[in-house]
Design a protein around this motif. Structure first.
Motif, short mmCIF file in Angstrom:
data_model
loop_
_atom_site.label_atom_id
_atom_site.label_comp_id
_atom_site.label_asym_id
_atom_site.label_seq_id
_atom_site.Cartn_x
_atom_site.Cartn_y
_atom_site.Cartn_z
N ARG A 141 -37.16 14.20 28.24
CA ARG A 141 -37.15 14.03 26.78
C ARG A 141 -36.22 12.89 26.36
NH1 ARG A 141 -37.15 19.60 27.12
NH2 ARG A 141 -34.93 19.72 26.70
N ALA A 142 -35.08 12.76 27.02
CA ALA A 142 -34.15 11.68 26.68
C ALA A 142 -34.79 10.32 26.97
CB ALA A 142 -32.85 11.84 27.47
N LEU A 143 -35.49 10.21 28.08
CA LEU A 143 -36.19 8.96 28.40
C LEU A 143 -37.30 8.68 27.40
CD1 LEU A 143 -36.42 9.20 32.29
CD2 LEU A 143 -35.05 7.57 30.95
N ASP A 144 -38.04 9.70 27.03
CA ASP A 144 -39.11 9.53 26.05
C ASP A 144 -38.55 9.04 24.72
OD1 ASP A 144 -41.06 10.30 27.84
OD2 ASP A 144 -41.23 12.35 27.05
N LYS A 145 -37.46 9.65 24.27
CA LYS A 145 -36.86 9.25 23.00
C LYS A 145 -36.40 7.80 23.04
CE LYS A 145 -35.40 13.79 21.39
NZ LYS A 145 -34.26 14.66 21.04
N ALA A 146 -35.83 7.38 24.15
CA ALA A 146 -35.41 5.99 24.28
C ALA A 146 -36.63 5.07 24.22
CB ALA A 146 -34.63 5.78 25.58
N GLY A 147 -37.67 5.44 24.92
CA GLY A 147 -38.89 4.63 24.91
C GLY A 147 -39.50 4.54 23.53
N PHE A 148 -39.58 5.66 22.83
CA PHE A 148 -40.14 5.65 21.48
C PHE A 148 -39.27 4.82 20.53
CE2 PHE A 148 -42.41 9.72 22.65
CZ PHE A 148 -43.66 9.13 22.68
N ALA A 149 -37.96 4.88 20.69
CA ALA A 149 -37.08 4.08 19.84
C ALA A 149 -37.31 2.59 20.07
CB ALA A 149 -35.62 4.44 20.11
N ILE A 150 -37.50 2.21 21.33
CA ILE A 150 -37.76 0.81 21.64
C ILE A 150 -39.10 0.38 21.03
CG2 ILE A 150 -38.32 -0.79 23.51
CD1 ILE A 150 -36.22 0.79 25.20
N ILE A 151 -40.12 1.21 21.18
CA ILE A 151 -41.43 0.86 20.64
C ILE A 151 -41.39 0.82 19.11
CG2 ILE A 151 -43.83 1.62 20.40
CD1 ILE A 151 -43.55 2.77 23.28
N ALA A 152 -40.74 1.78 18.49
CA ALA A 152 -40.66 1.81 17.03
C ALA A 152 -39.95 0.56 16.51
CB ALA A 152 -39.93 3.07 16.56
N THR A 153 -38.90 0.15 17.19
CA THR A 153 -38.18 -1.06 16.80
C THR A 153 -39.08 -2.27 16.95
OG1 THR A 153 -36.07 -0.09 17.41
CG2 THR A 153 -36.15 -2.48 17.24
N GLY A 154 -39.83 -2.31 18.04
CA GLY A 154 -40.76 -3.41 18.24
C GLY A 154 -41.82 -3.44 17.17
N LEU A 155 -42.32 -2.29 16.78
CA LEU A 155 -43.32 -2.19 15.72
C LEU A 155 -42.74 -2.68 14.40
CD1 LEU A 155 -46.09 -1.28 14.73
CD2 LEU A 155 -45.16 1.01 14.49
#
Length: 93
Positions: free
Chosen positions: A49-63
């Motif tokens: 879950r911690a890895l997923d949250k980091a990944g989603f944060a990176i993608i959301a920032t990119g978006l």
């Protein structure tokens, strides 16, 4: 797509990744110590879950950066960027 993040966003992502790193180290130690399977899986799920949250944060920032970048709309790259972002989201699913 470059990873352009504000200092606070970057700090949050790095903290999540460090948390996941510690959790994975904990899982390894638990396995080496022969700990209960349920405890190991619970800790492994937390790391995931911690890895997923980091990944989603990176993608959301990119978006967010893509949507505010007027150059994407001007050069017709919006659909291509949408496809790339969709692929990134799906890679975490």
């Amino acid at each position: 797509m470059e990873l352009a993040m504000a200092a606070e966003e970057l700090k949050t992502v790095v903290n999540r990744l460090r948390r996941a790193q510690g959790q994975v180290a904990g899982v390894i130690k638990m396995i080496e110590e022969g700990r209960d399977c349920e405890d190991v899986v619970t800790q492994l799920a937390a790391a995931s879950r911690a890895l997923d949250k980091a990944g989603f944060a990176i993608i959301a920032t990119g978006l967010q950066h893509c949507l505010t970048d007027s150059g994407i709309a001007a050069d017709g790259g919006r659909e291509q960027m949408r496809d790339r972002l969709e692929k990134l989201f799906l890679s975490l699913a």
